[in-house]
Write an enzyme that holds these catalytic residues in place. Structure first.
Site, short mmCIF file in Angstrom:
data_model
loop_
_atom_site.label_atom_id
_atom_site.label_comp_id
_atom_site.label_asym_id
_atom_site.label_seq_id
_atom_site.Cartn_x
_atom_site.Cartn_y
_atom_site.Cartn_z
CB CYS A 1 3.20 2.09 32.31
SG CYS A 1 2.32 2.45 30.80
CB CYS B 1 9.76 0.85 34.02
SG CYS B 1 10.47 -0.18 32.74
CG HIS B 2 7.17 4.21 34.89
ND1 HIS B 2 8.34 4.94 34.90
CD2 HIS B 2 6.88 4.02 33.58
CE1 HIS B 2 8.72 5.18 33.65
NE2 HIS B 2 7.85 4.62 32.84
CB CYS C 1 6.99 6.14 27.50
SG CYS C 1 7.89 5.11 28.67
CB CYS D 1 -6.49 33.43 25.90
SG CYS D 1 -6.28 32.31 24.51
CB CYS E 1 -11.90 35.92 29.31
SG CYS E 1 -13.48 36.28 28.53
CG HIS E 2 -8.81 33.22 30.76
ND1 HIS E 2 -9.73 32.76 31.67
CD2 HIS E 2 -9.13 32.64 29.58
CE1 HIS E 2 -10.55 31.92 31.07
NE2 HIS E 2 -10.23 31.83 29.80
CB CYS F 1 -11.76 28.02 25.17
SG CYS F 1 -12.20 29.48 26.10
#
Lengths: 259, 180
Positions: A73, A76-77, A112, A175, A178-179, A220
């Site tokens: 990787c 290129c990066h 990639c 979800c 609670c959230h 969860c």
């Protein structure tokens, strides 16, 4: 195709149809604001933060030639990912019209990696991919989450929100319960957060492992005594997309420390 | 490709259309319609899951209360006090404060239960433990003796069962009746 048990679906009473106005939960707050001060201190210190181990492992993989090819990787990066675009990283997950698919950051990395001619692609959430994901996401630390919310993705976000508002498992909670309704309240000894995605992959104090958002959702669901959605299933991709879009504007904290 | 499910997928047409389609294909290929019966063993797999467990006792709500004890069982307050603190069985403390000495970590999601029996009658408490959504459909509280067929995506080991057994529910109620 979405594998969905129609028998279960028939009990449509389970679907909470919540008008968008009610969901308006106010300001998005990072999970950082809900954890204990000592956990915050742990996250803030790179030497104390156990999640940094995954970043380091990810960087080693980033610089290794991927199996079967002579490419890494880093070629290129950049060795430390310096050529990666921080703003682009903050946009994930994205919707690819070409593939008609939700592309998570991990999937982007995996594709990639495969495109370099690697003979063996790794399964979703393979530890190597999670470490690479953590390393790459960490390159954009401090960048504001910026998931697209208009255009082709709108329908997917609505489907994700529907899943977010659906009750699961013997404990029978969504979800949303609670959230959205109870952030800041205590569940036994822990404070409930808004369930934001900006810190993921995060180091979980509860399990002692680096955990990406999808894995956290699965854990969860298991806690709700529900059948978790499979890795890379449409449901987990939609939920992950919607949850990350709720975090728009919050700074990336990967690797955060979370309970 | 992503397929989104909508309220459409709940309509009977969604179930009968594929069946009609299957019959058409079978006719086109001159396959005896009786072959559809090969699905029977598989359909049994789902219907078994949808059946109520044999030991599930039905209950009736009258005036926002369940007057009769589940399965006619008598509760034991001592056993009940153990169930409410048990993190796996009752886990009431996850959300509620209870007047139990020595317990510091409790939840603040539901109301404190101290003095609950002074505010509610036993039949009213029973409905709230059994399935509180008869009072508030949006409630976060699990139904501890909710009809298992109404549970969405239960984990494998939790299919076709209730959160607590009828006896455990009655034990919890007997304990709560002492909180005056």
């Amino acid at each position: 195709m979405i594998r969905f048990y129609k028998t279960t679906l028939l009990f449509c009473g389970l679907l909470l149809v919540i008008p968008a106005t009610v969901v308006q939960a106010g300001e998005a707050k990072s999970g950082y604001e809900y954890i204990k001060p000592e956990s915050r201190a742990m996250q803030d210190d790179d030497f104390e933060n156990p999640g940094m181990l995954a970043v380091e492992k990810g960087q080693v993989l980033f610089n290794q030639k991927q199996n079967g090819t002579d490419k890494a990787c880093a070629e290129c990066h950049g060795e430390d990912g310096a050529n990666l675009n921080r703003e682009n990283i903050a946009r994930y997950p994205v919707y690819s019209e070409e593939a008609a698919d939700i592309v998570t950051l991990q999937k982007r990395i995996s594709r990639c990696r495969d495109n370099t001619g690697s003979s063996k692609s790794l399964p979703t959430d393979h530890p190597d991919l999670v470490n690479l994901e953590t390393f790459v996401r960490n390159r954009a630390v401090g960048e504001a989450v910026n998931v697209q919310t208009d255009g082709a993705i709108t329908e997917l976000l609505q489907a994700g929100e529907q899943l977010y508002n659906t009750r699961y498992g013997l404990i029978d909670m969504a979800c949303y319960h609670c959230h959205d309704l109870y952030p800041g309240q205590m569940i036994r000894g822990q404070k409930i957060s808004q369930g934001q995605g900006n810190g993921f992959p995060a180091y979980r104090l509860g399990t002692g492992e680096i955990t990406n958002l999808h894995q956290r959702i699965q854990q969860c669901l298991t806690l709700m005594r529900a059948e978790p959605f499979a890795a890379d299933s449409d449901e987990i991709n939609l939920l992950g997309l919607y949850i990350m879009s709720r975090s728009n504007g919050l700074r990336i904290e990967t690797p955060a420390v979370r309970y | 490709m992503l397929t989104l499910y909508t309220i459409e997928s709940l309509k009977p047409a969604f179930i009968f259309k594929p069946l009609n389609h299957a019959i058409k294909i079978m006719q086109a290929h001159k396959i005896p319609i009786l072959f559809l019966l090969t699905w029977l063993p598989f359909s049994g797999m789902t219907s078994a899951q949808d059946d109520l467990p044999d030991d599930y006792c039905r209950w009736t709500v009258v005036d926002y209360a369940i007057a009769e004890p589940l399965c006619g069982l008598a509760g034991d307050a001592q056993r009940g006090s153990e169930i409410v603190t048990d993190g796996y069985r009752g886990n009431c403390l996850a959300c509620h404060q209870l007047p139990i000495p020595g317990i510091e970590a409790y939840g603040t999601i539901g109301p404190p239960l101290t003095g609950i029996a002074a505010r509610l009658s036993v039949p009213m408490i029973r409905l709230r433990v059994v399935d509180t959504r008869h009072i508030n459909p949006m409630s976060i509280m699990p139904g501890f003796y909710r009809d298992p067929r109404l549970i969405n995506r239960p984990g494998e080991e939790y299919r076709g069962r209730t959160f607590l057994s009828a006896q455990q529910v009655e034990d919890v109620i007997a304990y709560m009746a002492t909180l005056k």
